[in-house]
Design an enzyme around this catalytic site. Structure first.
Site, PDB file in Angstrom:
ATOM      1  N   SER A   1       8.762   0.303  -0.287  1.00  0.00           N
ATOM      2  CA  SER A   1       7.814  -0.653   0.300  1.00  0.00           C
ATOM      3  C   SER A   1       7.789  -1.967  -0.467  1.00  0.00           C
ATOM      4  CB  SER A   1       6.402  -0.063   0.304  1.00  0.00           C
ATOM      5  OG  SER A   1       6.386   1.173   0.971  1.00  0.00           O
TER       6      SER A   1
HETATM    7  N1  SAH Z   1       6.382   5.550  -1.364  1.00  0.00           N
HETATM    8  C1  SAH Z   1       7.687   4.951  -1.181  1.00  0.00           C
HETATM    9  C2  SAH Z   1       7.956   4.586   0.251  1.00  0.00           C
HETATM   10  C3  SAH Z   1       8.892   5.542   0.869  1.00  0.00           C
HETATM   11  S1  SAH Z   1       9.297   5.231   2.556  1.00  0.00           S
HETATM   12  C4  SAH Z   1       7.837   3.769  -2.125  1.00  0.00           C
HETATM   13  O1  SAH Z   1       7.337   3.808  -3.215  1.00  0.00           O
HETATM   14  O2  SAH Z   1       8.474   2.819  -1.820  1.00  0.00           O
HETATM   15  C5  SAH Z   1       8.537   6.650   3.302  1.00  0.00           C
HETATM   16  C6  SAH Z   1       9.133   7.985   2.972  1.00  0.00           C
HETATM   17  O3  SAH Z   1       8.406   8.954   3.718  1.00  0.00           O
HETATM   18  C7  SAH Z   1      10.601   8.189   3.343  1.00  0.00           C
HETATM   19  O4  SAH Z   1      11.332   8.482   2.195  1.00  0.00           O
HETATM   20  C8  SAH Z   1      10.569   9.361   4.328  1.00  0.00           C
HETATM   21  O5  SAH Z   1      11.676  10.236   4.184  1.00  0.00           O
HETATM   22  C9  SAH Z   1       9.278  10.052   3.940  1.00  0.00           C
HETATM   23  N2  SAH Z   1       8.676  10.932   4.943  1.00  0.00           N
HETATM   24  C10 SAH Z   1       8.628  10.791   6.282  1.00  0.00           C
HETATM   25  N3  SAH Z   1       7.979  11.824   6.840  1.00  0.00           N
HETATM   26  C11 SAH Z   1       7.599  12.659   5.824  1.00  0.00           C
HETATM   27  C12 SAH Z   1       6.887  13.905   5.755  1.00  0.00           C
HETATM   28  N4  SAH Z   1       6.418  14.524   6.841  1.00  0.00           N
HETATM   29  N5  SAH Z   1       6.686  14.452   4.544  1.00  0.00           N
HETATM   30  C13 SAH Z   1       7.144  13.839   3.415  1.00  0.00           C
HETATM   31  N6  SAH Z   1       7.828  12.681   3.424  1.00  0.00           N
HETATM   32  C14 SAH Z   1       8.042  12.084   4.611  1.00  0.00           C
END
Ligand code: SAH
Length: 216
Positions: free
Chosen positions: A62
């Site tokens: 993000s």
């Molecule tokens: N927190 C991260 C952002 C990651 S993007 C940061 O610091 O930048 C969002 C993430 O959510 C992705 O890696 C995706 O694979 C994950 N995601 C999507 N659905 C999910 C679920 N049901 N359980 C766990 N992770 C999930």
């Protein structure tokens, strides 16, 4: 290794404080976490750009401001037990871990969970616990939580997550009928079966895929 401390300080001043994030513990956390370490090798130079960045598997890290905004919205004072859904590369988990006592973070993609866990270990974040699995069902063995943050967008607020909040606990999650465009909302558990929902800001996150999210 390149020294990113000047870029990091500038990021906090121009992208985060200038846009209204006031919480000192959030600003301090953003000043400490080496964001470049969470990007794939060779992409560290992009770490302090004012934008999300690709981290592989079609997922993103993000935008720094959004991480700060969501962390501030959780209203942490220090010492809390926090659940994060969507570990990705682990950056937001590290920011949370600078403030909270313990961070439990879940990622559905195994490869990302493994990489995140390795980097968090290397940086000494031993209060972050990473688990691979469907985060829409939460982490029942560790519930309840003072705060829950979901960093992927779902069609609705997962009921299971609401019920893993302590009374007084806050859940921040992007929600929207389109899988790529959402409203950030904050749900507070004000009593055993009473929840208050506030609309925060419009956001754009990758889809939350799972039992109480979108179908894969
Ligand atoms: N927190 C991260 C952002 C990651 S993007 C940061 O610091 O930048 C969002 C993430 O959510 C992705 O890696 C995706 O694979 C994950 N995601 C999507 N659905 C999910 C679920 N049901 N359980 C766990 N992770 C999930």
């Amino acid at each position: 290794m390149a020294d990113y401390s000047t870029s990091r300080e500038r990021m906090v001043r121009r992208q985060i404080a200038a846009r209204g994030v006031r919480s000192e513990n959030v600003l301090d956390a953003m000043r400490k976490v080496p964001r470049e370490r969470f990007l794939p090798k060779g992409q560290g130079v992009w770490a302090y750009e004012d934008a999300p960045q690709p981290i592989g598997d079609g997922q993103t890290i993000s935008q720094p401001y959004i991480v700060a905004y969501m962390t501030e919205a959780l209203d942490l004072e220090g010492g809390e037990k926090v659940l994060e859904i969507g570990t990705g590369c682990g950056y937001a988990a590290a920011v949370l871990a600078e403030i909270a006592a313990d961070v439990y973070t879940m990622e559905r993609i195994e490869g990302l969970a493994t990489i995140a866990s390795t980097v968090l270990d290397e940086l000494g974040y031993d209060n972050v616990h990473v688990r691979q699995g469907d985060g829409t069902l939460g982490w029942p063995e560790e519930a309840s939580f003072d705060a829950i943050v979901v960093t992927a967008g779902g069609p609705d607020v997962p009921g299971t997550l609401k019920h893993q909040l302590k009374i007084g606990g806050r859940l921040v999650i992007p929600v929207g009928k389109s899988s790529w465009y959402q409203q950030l909302v904050r749900v507070t558990r004000v009593a055993e079966s009473e929840f208050e929902t506030e609309d925060l800001v419009p956001v754009r996150f990758v889809p939350l895929i799972g039992e109480e999210g979108w179908d894969s």
